[in-house]
Design a protein around this motif. Structure first.
Motif, mmCIF file in Angstrom:
data_model
loop_
_atom_site.group_PDB
_atom_site.id
_atom_site.type_symbol
_atom_site.label_atom_id
_atom_site.label_comp_id
_atom_site.label_asym_id
_atom_site.label_seq_id
_atom_site.Cartn_x
_atom_site.Cartn_y
_atom_site.Cartn_z
ATOM 1 N N THR A 12 31.745 15.573 -6.704
ATOM 2 C CA THR A 12 31.272 16.494 -5.662
ATOM 3 C C THR A 12 30.736 17.774 -6.289
ATOM 4 N N GLY A 13 30.571 17.770 -7.597
ATOM 5 C CA GLY A 13 30.032 18.943 -8.293
ATOM 6 C C GLY A 13 29.792 18.561 -9.735
ATOM 7 N N ASN A 14 29.142 19.467 -10.462
ATOM 8 C CA ASN A 14 28.863 19.200 -11.874
ATOM 9 C C ASN A 14 30.139 19.237 -12.703
ATOM 10 N N LEU A 15 30.059 18.664 -13.891
ATOM 11 C CA LEU A 15 31.216 18.689 -14.803
ATOM 12 C C LEU A 15 31.488 20.135 -15.217
ATOM 13 N N HIS A 16 32.683 20.604 -14.955
ATOM 14 C CA HIS A 16 32.995 21.990 -15.269
ATOM 15 C C HIS A 16 34.038 22.056 -16.371
ATOM 16 N N ASP A 45 34.869 10.351 -0.643
ATOM 17 C CA ASP A 45 34.303 11.341 0.271
ATOM 18 C C ASP A 45 32.780 11.189 0.221
ATOM 19 N N ALA A 46 32.288 10.273 1.088
ATOM 20 C CA ALA A 46 30.877 9.872 0.996
ATOM 21 C C ALA A 46 29.931 11.044 1.237
ATOM 22 N N GLU A 47 30.352 11.977 2.070
ATOM 23 C CA GLU A 47 29.448 13.085 2.384
ATOM 24 C C GLU A 47 29.212 14.017 1.207
ATOM 25 N N ARG A 48 30.255 14.263 0.436
ATOM 26 C CA ARG A 48 30.130 15.254 -0.645
ATOM 27 C C ARG A 48 29.874 14.631 -2.018
ATOM 28 N N SER A 49 30.106 13.313 -2.125
ATOM 29 C CA SER A 49 29.929 12.683 -3.443
ATOM 30 C C SER A 49 28.478 12.268 -3.653
ATOM 31 N N THR A 50 27.963 12.480 -4.852
ATOM 32 C CA THR A 50 26.601 12.004 -5.132
ATOM 33 C C THR A 50 26.558 11.315 -6.502
ATOM 34 N N ARG A 51 25.548 10.441 -6.643
ATOM 35 C CA ARG A 51 25.345 9.746 -7.918
ATOM 36 C C ARG A 51 24.895 10.738 -9.001
ATOM 37 N N GLU A 52 24.184 11.794 -8.566
ATOM 38 C CA GLU A 52 23.721 12.799 -9.554
ATOM 39 C C GLU A 52 24.933 13.478 -10.191
ATOM 40 N N PHE A 53 25.892 13.852 -9.367
ATOM 41 C CA PHE A 53 27.089 14.510 -9.919
ATOM 42 C C PHE A 53 27.852 13.536 -10.830
ATOM 43 N N GLU A 54 27.901 12.275 -10.380
ATOM 44 C CA GLU A 54 28.596 11.270 -11.187
ATOM 45 C C GLU A 54 27.947 11.165 -12.581
ATOM 46 N N GLU A 55 26.614 11.104 -12.583
ATOM 47 C CA GLU A 55 25.906 11.017 -13.877
ATOM 48 C C GLU A 55 26.122 12.271 -14.711
ATOM 49 N N ASN A 56 26.092 13.394 -14.027
ATOM 50 C CA ASN A 56 26.295 14.671 -14.728
ATOM 51 C C ASN A 56 27.658 14.668 -15.422
ATOM 52 N N ILE A 57 28.665 14.167 -14.745
ATOM 53 C CA ILE A 57 30.023 14.160 -15.301
ATOM 54 C C ILE A 57 30.112 13.183 -16.479
#
Ligand code: GLU
Length: 465
Positions: A12-16, A45-57
């Motif tokens: 739900t966000g970039n790797l921090h 959490d389908a609304e807040r999860s994205t494939r972009e964030f997953e890739e970023n992590i």
């Protein structure tokens, strides 16, 4: 015993920075114990999860060499497994359907708050044996007495009174399983032995133990890491943009420096400050992690990065700085002494971006002078610049010793303190007062270019004083 750990981010966000530290400690602990480190994507959490964030992590961790020993699984693709396990828990009688409306729940919550009580579900439907319907959620029958006690590798014994933990929801009314349920099931199905995560999950652990017990699953090993705090002693939030690890890559912090810095966030193994992930695997002890919040100090990261940059051999350094040079359109093939320039400048700053930025005047003409430097040193330096330019012009063999000779002789002849002589020339050459020793700096340019830049500074002076 072989340990299996997992890093289970919600995309739900970039790797921090805090996430990387959790992943790192899980990775190191698994490797120390001949075990496996897994990444699990908790994207229910389908609304807040994205494939972009997953890739970023996943990509961010890969840059840091923290790679899952198995292909990461996604919880959103495992609803069949959760459904099967949900049926098991329903059949065992350890969970029940609850039809309390949102209004009722809001009402009891505000009543409890008025009475100074912790808001929690009051168990109205617990013994009603309700059937599933489109309005029901599935709740766990949490033990009402006693305590949930677990041993934490960092904190020792942790106790939560069961009457503080209400009957948590396992499946929502739309049929979707909750984080707690998926987490417990996956920890079991993936044979996880050890859960290492932030201390904000402490009460979740107590709750998840209740679910494990309802399923009859064995106890796991736990370690809850101290929070990562900013310099203001407040938590570094996911939304805090500088806490995203990709920002650090973009600034030219080496992955090894980030690992080194993060290892020190909450752990200190003796006096050693500079180490690699392999040193960590050898020396790190999870039991030595501190309980109190760990403050992230950017200056410390700079210092660590300076050390890691210095430890690179020249070819490695060159390969690391190349992408940063591109950002400044610096083409090292445009000069035949590029290696000398890089070598001379490689410690100019603590990041690759900073070093690349400092390299600009050696490859491009200068388009401006640093304002403060102009005021302090360039104005009133006309006579000095003219004198030194004449002397430099007369040098026959253009090399560092000859240039140094001219500079020392000029200083004596003009009877000036060193900065008054050197800084105007430095500004003329690089736009600022920062460069390696002046003799070396000048030797990195062709003589003609030096003469030309001093002339340009003189022209600037004639137009601006
Ligand atoms: N998905 C959770 C989070 O990102 C972590 C869960 C866990 O480590 O158990 O906070």
């Amino acid at each position: 015993m072989t340990k299996i750990t997992r890093f289970a981010p919600s995309p739900t966000g970039n790797l921090h920075i805090g996430g990387v530290r959790t992943a790192l400690f899980n990775y190191v602990y698994a490797k120390q114990n001949n075990g496996k480190f897994l990444i699990r994507i908790e994207d229910t959490d389908a609304e807040r999860s994205t494939r972009e964030f997953e890739e970023n992590i996943i990509n961010g961790l890969k840059v840091l060499d923290i790679v899952s020993d198995e292909t990461p699984i996604r919880q959103s693709e495992r609803f069949n497994e959760y459904q099967e396990k949900t049926n098991e828990i329903i059949n065992s009688g350890k969970a029940y359907y609850c039809e309390c409306s949102k209004d009722r729940l809001d009402e009891i919550r505000s009543l409890q708050q008025q009475q100074g009580l912790k808001p929690q579900y009051d168990g109205k439907c617990r013994d009603l044996n309700l059937e599933k319907s489109e309005n029901t959620v599935l709740r766990l029958k949490t033990p009402q007495e006693g305590a949930s006690i677990f041993n934490d590798l960092i904190r020792g014994e942790v106790i939560f009174q069961n009457n503080e933990l209400d009957d948590l929801i396992l499946v929502r009314s739309d049929g979707s399983p909750t984080y707690h349920l998926c987490c417990v099931i996956d920890d079991r199905l993936q044979d996880i032995t050890t859960v290492i995560r932030g201390e904000d999950h402490l009460s979740n652990t107590a709750r998840q133990i209740h679910i494990q017990e309802a399923f009859g699953y064995p106890r796991l090993e736990y370690a809850h890491l101290p929070l990562v705090l900013g310099q203001n002693k407040k938590r570094l939030s996911k939304r805090d943009s500088v806490s995203s690890v990709h920002d650090y890559f973009d600034q030219g912090y080496l992955p090894t420096s980030i690992i080194n810095m993060l290892a020190r966030l909450g752990w200190s193994g003796g006096d050693k400050e500079i180490f690699s992930i392999d040193d960590l695997i050898k020396d790190f002890r999870i039991q030595e992690v501190q309980k109190g919040g760990a403050i992230f100090e950017p200056a410390k990261l700079d210092w660590i990065n300076t050390n890691h940059l210095a430890a690179l051999n020249f070819d490695k350094f060159k390969s690391k700085i190349l992408p940063f040079l591109e950002k400044f359109k610096i083409d090292i093939t445009s000069k035949n002494n590029s290696d000398d320039i890089l070598q001379a400048m490689r410690t100019s700053q603590s990041t690759l971006f900073g070093i690349a930025s400092d390299l600009r005047p050696y490859f491009h003409s200068i388009d401006s002078y640093d304002e403060k430097a102009v005021k302090k040193f360039l104005l009133n330096s006309k006579a000095t610049l003219e004198y030194v330019q004449r002397k430099l012009q007369a040098i026959e063999t253009w090399d560092e010793p000859s240039i140094d000779g001219v500079l020392s002789a000029s200083q004596l002849a003009l009877d000036l303190p060193i900065p008054k002589l050197n800084q105007p020339i430095r500004i003329a050459m690089t736009g600022s007062t920062k460069s390696p020793s002046l003799g070396l700096t000048l030797s990195l340019f062709e003589k003609d270019e030096v003469i030309k830049r001093i002339s340009a500074a003189l022209k600037y002076l004639s137009e601006n004083s």
